[in-house]
Design a protein around this motif. Sequence first.
Motif, PDB file in Angstrom:
ATOM      1  N   ASP A 234       0.849  -1.195   0.000  1.00  0.00           N
ATOM      2  CA  ASP A 234       0.000   0.000   0.000  1.00  0.00           C
ATOM      3  C   ASP A 234       0.886   1.247   0.000  1.00  0.00           C
ATOM      4  O   ASP A 234       1.612   1.501   0.968  1.00  0.00           O
ATOM      5  CB  ASP A 234      -0.911  -0.004   1.231  1.00  0.00           C
ATOM      6  N   LEU A 235       0.839   2.023  -1.087  1.00  0.00           N
ATOM      7  CA  LEU A 235       1.638   3.244  -1.221  1.00  0.00           C
ATOM      8  C   LEU A 235       0.690   4.410  -1.496  1.00  0.00           C
ATOM      9  O   LEU A 235      -0.030   4.422  -2.498  1.00  0.00           O
ATOM     10  CB  LEU A 235       2.649   3.100  -2.363  1.00  0.00           C
ATOM     11  N   ASN A 236       0.696   5.386  -0.611  1.00  0.00           N
ATOM     12  CA  ASN A 236      -0.198   6.538  -0.722  1.00  0.00           C
ATOM     13  C   ASN A 236       0.609   7.774  -1.086  1.00  0.00           C
ATOM     14  O   ASN A 236       1.427   8.254  -0.295  1.00  0.00           O
ATOM     15  CB  ASN A 236      -0.945   6.753   0.600  1.00  0.00           C
ATOM     16  N   LEU A 237       0.361   8.300  -2.294  1.00  0.00           N
ATOM     17  CA  LEU A 237       1.050   9.504  -2.781  1.00  0.00           C
ATOM     18  C   LEU A 237       0.054  10.603  -3.125  1.00  0.00           C
ATOM     19  O   LEU A 237       0.364  11.498  -3.932  1.00  0.00           O
ATOM     20  CB  LEU A 237       1.884   9.143  -4.022  1.00  0.00           C
ATOM     21  N   GLU A 238      -1.115  10.576  -2.513  1.00  0.00           N
ATOM     22  CA  GLU A 238      -2.136  11.581  -2.816  1.00  0.00           C
ATOM     23  C   GLU A 238      -1.702  12.968  -2.358  1.00  0.00           C
ATOM     24  O   GLU A 238      -1.030  13.132  -1.336  1.00  0.00           O
ATOM     25  CB  GLU A 238      -3.461  11.195  -2.157  1.00  0.00           C
ATOM     26  N   PHE A 239      -2.080  13.971  -3.156  1.00  0.00           N
ATOM     27  CA  PHE A 239      -1.797  15.383  -2.853  1.00  0.00           C
ATOM     28  C   PHE A 239      -0.292  15.653  -2.706  1.00  0.00           C
ATOM     29  O   PHE A 239       0.113  16.531  -1.948  1.00  0.00           O
ATOM     30  CB  PHE A 239      -2.546  15.827  -1.598  1.00  0.00           C
ATOM     31  N   THR A 240       0.529  14.894  -3.408  1.00  0.00           N
ATOM     32  CA  THR A 240       1.970  15.187  -3.459  1.00  0.00           C
ATOM     33  C   THR A 240       2.210  16.070  -4.685  1.00  0.00           C
ATOM     34  O   THR A 240       2.462  15.578  -5.781  1.00  0.00           O
ATOM     35  CB  THR A 240       2.788  13.886  -3.561  1.00  0.00           C
ATOM     36  N   ARG A 241       2.122  17.371  -4.485  1.00  0.00           N
ATOM     37  CA  ARG A 241       2.155  18.332  -5.586  1.00  0.00           C
ATOM     38  C   ARG A 241       3.533  18.495  -6.207  1.00  0.00           C
ATOM     39  O   ARG A 241       3.672  19.096  -7.277  1.00  0.00           O
ATOM     40  CB  ARG A 241       1.655  19.693  -5.088  1.00  0.00           C
ATOM     41  N   GLU A 242       4.579  17.977  -5.538  1.00  0.00           N
ATOM     42  CA  GLU A 242       5.939  18.137  -6.051  1.00  0.00           C
ATOM     43  C   GLU A 242       6.484  16.860  -6.685  1.00  0.00           C
ATOM     44  O   GLU A 242       7.535  16.885  -7.328  1.00  0.00           O
ATOM     45  CB  GLU A 242       6.876  18.568  -4.907  1.00  0.00           C
ATOM     46  N   LEU A 243       5.803  15.748  -6.517  1.00  0.00           N
ATOM     47  CA  LEU A 243       6.307  14.468  -7.018  1.00  0.00           C
ATOM     48  C   LEU A 243       6.323  14.472  -8.548  1.00  0.00           C
ATOM     49  O   LEU A 243       5.332  14.782  -9.205  1.00  0.00           O
ATOM     50  CB  LEU A 243       5.440  13.319  -6.502  1.00  0.00           C
ATOM     51  N   GLU A 244       7.478  14.088  -9.089  1.00  0.00           N
ATOM     52  CA  GLU A 244       7.668  14.204 -10.537  1.00  0.00           C
ATOM     53  C   GLU A 244       7.315  12.938 -11.293  1.00  0.00           C
ATOM     54  O   GLU A 244       6.797  13.006 -12.417  1.00  0.00           O
ATOM     55  CB  GLU A 244       9.121  14.597 -10.828  1.00  0.00           C
ATOM     56  N   SER A 245       7.611  11.761 -10.736  1.00  0.00           N
ATOM     57  CA  SER A 245       7.409  10.543 -11.509  1.00  0.00           C
ATOM     58  C   SER A 245       7.311   9.325 -10.600  1.00  0.00           C
ATOM     59  O   SER A 245       7.832   9.319  -9.480  1.00  0.00           O
ATOM     60  CB  SER A 245       8.570  10.350 -12.488  1.00  0.00           C
ATOM     61  N   ILE A 246       6.604   8.308 -11.125  1.00  0.00           N
ATOM     62  CA  ILE A 246       6.559   7.010 -10.438  1.00  0.00           C
ATOM     63  C   ILE A 246       7.078   5.902 -11.358  1.00  0.00           C
ATOM     64  O   ILE A 246       6.877   4.720 -11.066  1.00  0.00           O
ATOM     65  CB  ILE A 246       5.131   6.666  -9.970  1.00  0.00           C
ATOM     66  N   VAL A 247       7.717   6.293 -12.444  1.00  0.00           N
ATOM     67  CA  VAL A 247       8.229   5.309 -13.390  1.00  0.00           C
ATOM     68  C   VAL A 247       9.225   4.392 -12.675  1.00  0.00           C
ATOM     69  O   VAL A 247      10.106   4.857 -11.948  1.00  0.00           O
ATOM     70  CB  VAL A 247       8.907   6.002 -14.596  1.00  0.00           C
ATOM     71  N   GLY A 248       9.069   3.117 -12.878  1.00  0.00           N
ATOM     72  CA  GLY A 248       9.911   2.127 -12.222  1.00  0.00           C
ATOM     73  C   GLY A 248       9.271   1.507 -11.001  1.00  0.00           C
ATOM     74  O   GLY A 248       9.797   0.539 -10.438  1.00  0.00           O
ATOM     75  N   THR A 249       8.102   2.043 -10.621  1.00  0.00           N
ATOM     76  CA  THR A 249       7.428   1.531  -9.433  1.00  0.00           C
ATOM     77  C   THR A 249       7.007   0.075  -9.618  1.00  0.00           C
ATOM     78  O   THR A 249       7.114  -0.744  -8.694  1.00  0.00           O
ATOM     79  CB  THR A 249       6.186   2.390  -9.111  1.00  0.00           C
ATOM     80  N   ALA A 250       6.543  -0.245 -10.791  1.00  0.00           N
ATOM     81  CA  ALA A 250       6.035  -1.597 -11.032  1.00  0.00           C
ATOM     82  C   ALA A 250       7.106  -2.650 -10.832  1.00  0.00           C
ATOM     83  O   ALA A 250       6.857  -3.711 -10.254  1.00  0.00           O
ATOM     84  CB  ALA A 250       5.445  -1.688 -12.436  1.00  0.00           C
ATOM     85  N   THR A 251       8.310  -2.380 -11.309  1.00  0.00           N
ATOM     86  CA  THR A 251       9.394  -3.361 -11.154  1.00  0.00           C
ATOM     87  C   THR A 251       9.957  -3.333  -9.743  1.00  0.00           C
ATOM     88  O   THR A 251      10.410  -4.364  -9.227  1.00  0.00           O
ATOM     89  CB  THR A 251      10.511  -3.072 -12.171  1.00  0.00           C
ATOM     90  N   SER A 252       9.943  -2.174  -9.092  1.00  0.00           N
ATOM     91  CA  SER A 252      10.499  -2.061  -7.743  1.00  0.00           C
ATOM     92  C   SER A 252       9.570  -2.667  -6.691  1.00  0.00           C
ATOM     93  O   SER A 252      10.027  -3.225  -5.695  1.00  0.00           O
ATOM     94  CB  SER A 252      10.752  -0.592  -7.391  1.00  0.00           C
ATOM     95  N   LEU A 253       8.279  -2.530  -6.918  1.00  0.00           N
ATOM     96  CA  LEU A 253       7.292  -2.959  -5.914  1.00  0.00           C
ATOM     97  C   LEU A 253       6.340  -3.975  -6.540  1.00  0.00           C
ATOM     98  O   LEU A 253       5.181  -3.673  -6.852  1.00  0.00           O
ATOM     99  CB  LEU A 253       6.509  -1.748  -5.386  1.00  0.00           C
ATOM    100  N   PRO A 254       6.788  -5.194  -6.730  1.00  0.00           N
ATOM    101  CA  PRO A 254       5.991  -6.189  -7.458  1.00  0.00           C
ATOM    102  C   PRO A 254       4.717  -6.614  -6.753  1.00  0.00           C
ATOM    103  O   PRO A 254       3.789  -7.106  -7.396  1.00  0.00           O
ATOM    104  CB  PRO A 254       6.962  -7.362  -7.591  1.00  0.00           C
TER     105      PRO A 254
END
Length: 858
Positions: A611-631
């Motif tokens: 469970d990863l919660n990134l809601e209302f993170t106005r500065e976050l640039e990318s989540i690319v790579g999340t799928a391979t990192s967090l299977p």
Amino acid sequence: MGNCVSLDVSCHHQTLNHACGCLFGDGNYIHMMEANLEALEKTIQELEERRDDLLRRVVIEEDKGLQRLAQVQGWFSRVQGVESQVNDLLDARSTQTKRLCLLGYCSNKCITSCDYGKKVLKKLKEVEGLLAKGVFHVVAEKSPVPKVEKKHIQTTVGLDSMVEKAWHSLMIGERRTLGLYGMGGVGKTTLLACINNRFLEVVNEFDVVIWVVVSKDLQNESIQDQILGRLSLDKEWKQETENERVSRIKNILNRKKFLLLLDDLWSEVDLNKIGVPPPTQENGSKLVLTTRSKEVCKDMEVDDMMEVVCLSPDEAWELFQQKVGENPIKSHHDFLPVARKIAEKCCGLPLALCVIGKAMACKETVQEWRHAIHVLNSSSHEFPGMEEKILSILKFSYDSLKDEKVKLCFLYCSLFPEDYEIGKEKLIKYWICEGFIDGYRNDDGADNQGYDIIGLLVHAHLLMDGVLTFTVKMHDVIREMALWIASKFGKQKETLCVRSGAQLRQIPKDISWELVRRISLMSNQIAEISCSCNCSNLSTLLLQNNKLVDISGEFFRFMPALVVLDLSRNSILSRLPEEISNLGSLQYLNLSYTAIKSLPDGLKEMKRLIDLNLEFTRELESIVGTATSLPKLQVLRLFCSRVCVDDIVMKELQLLEHLEILTATIEDAVILKNIQGVDRLASSIRGLCLSNMSAPVVILNTVVLGALQRLTIWNSKISEIKIDWESKERRDVICTSSPGFKQLSAVHIVRLEGPTDLTWLLFAENLRILSVSGPSSIEEIINREKGMSISTVHPDIVVPFEKLELLTARDLDELKSICCDPPALPNLRQFYFEGCPKLPKAATEYLRHAWKDVEGGF
């Protein structure tokens, strides 16, 4: 001339006749005076001896619980009366006998002596009569059952209105059964006692009022004993079997119109197994019960239920003052504010107010009172009387939870601050990660087991419903009880560190890092964490809603068992240390409402994260790579974040094989259409934010977005929002059975230009929160013509906003109406209107009345 008698014959003729009658008549009262006196003295002595013997017999029988016969008591009363009269006659004996002459045949005061002698003879016959009647074969018998036995009541502060309400429910109308439910210590038994005692004051139709204490360890035999004892029967039933008792009780109560008061019910009672005839209209009998669980009221199928709630602040203060007494509080002007703070700590719970108030009655200095506040704030279980008189009583509710996992879920709720509105979904996520529940979800994504447990805890009054239906909260005294239990009744305080809402500016130095299992430092002022600690047992770390700027890598180096980490609402926190990779057991990570700019590389080591919660993170640039990192990721929340779903993110999301819950932000109408075309992604969407979108038409499909719970439209230009209720598999078939968004409960619309109405909201049949703010072109929420056309196709969609709880409208310059026909709004709890100049006052007044009709407003 010697012994001669001189008579004054000049006396009145009647007097002479009376004197002759005394001397020579049948009574011969003067001549028989001495003999009658001797007989009277002897007979009164015999009467007194018989009285004493009889009294001993009566006392023996009364000691057996019997009641003396009325004729026996009457005989005692007559003996007492005649005894004093005889004593008066005997006291005058000497004077009267000295007046006798002529060998006792005459008196020198003939008339007086004659009257006295007549009284002696009359009293002798009366005493002889009493003596003869003083023979009783039976002197006592079983007492008749009193209709009502009075209950002692210490105080009824704040209960008067509840007593009247309960009395009206019980005595007026056709209702036969009434259930009074509420948390422990709230005054249910006192309320029941008030109802019981009311029957002493008023003429009523019941033959008997029976009070039975059921208690936690429900046993039919105990209930039968109390009923049979109340009916004052002989003790033969003590030797009878349960079935024989059932028959005995049934035979008696079938002949009576009874009121049965069952106090402290913990589970359903089968009245038939007790022998109690069910109250019916025909037999005229009734039943009132008290319980901590609303569920018990339902199980008992009561005709009416009433919740006994905590006292209002004014009522609580009144009760607290009663228990403390006036002298301590009024002795010095510094006492009053301190006393009010202590009373507020009780949160209106009468049990706590009484116990703490009595404990403070002997405190005579301001310093003692200030120390009491310190104890209540830091370790309240150490306050005098708290453990044995408050917490131990409340603990019965905890003990009644049969499932150990449910108990663990309850204790976990104590990690949150006082009066905190706990989101149900977040709470369930914590429980899943801690391993309390398995997290199995049904077809629409709801965690059934989690919601079932919340329902159990609410019905047991260990949790309370929040202001809105998707939150719960914990009464402060219940929270103290939970903390006390979680620390093994204060013996293992080192395993738990809860300092939420304590205005801390740094991590406490007294934490036993090696032993602590759960830490809650949420809602403080902590800005920096630089310590290094070995936390081999720590499983939960709650740091949300602080002022964190920096967290050192050393802090996370030795937390191998940590499964829940909540860093949300630290709005300045912009980075995480790479040492977060040491959290190999982490399953839940909440970074919502932070200034995180990028996810650390160390995140890829969290192979167990689900469970990863990134809601209302106005500065976050990318989540690319999340799928391979967090299977194993099952929940990914990107609602109102800077990361918007585009083609690249779509591919990333599709790689998450175990994804079950997704919240997303979308800026492109084409992407919105595409994501609705991917079943696995669309069905996982729980929250959707349409941000900065510009499109003539936006289509939302109620079938593929069937699990949608939250929808926000922000800063967009959309001419028309269309609802598609057709099944993608069979376009020729319209899903008329359930065309709407079944799960959609919250809609927020901010700065939407284009549409003049939001009639499509009719498809959100279970909407609970609606917030619309401008500037906007919206003129009405529900348009009459469009609404009628929808209801023509879907007759089930008729009543708008039937479940709405919160309604907000701000800065809507063109808004003229909410709905052409004012909705009933039976569940409205809060509403806000500001900056809506064209909205008629009649509309806001209608809403105000609707709001007041719901439990008096909020």
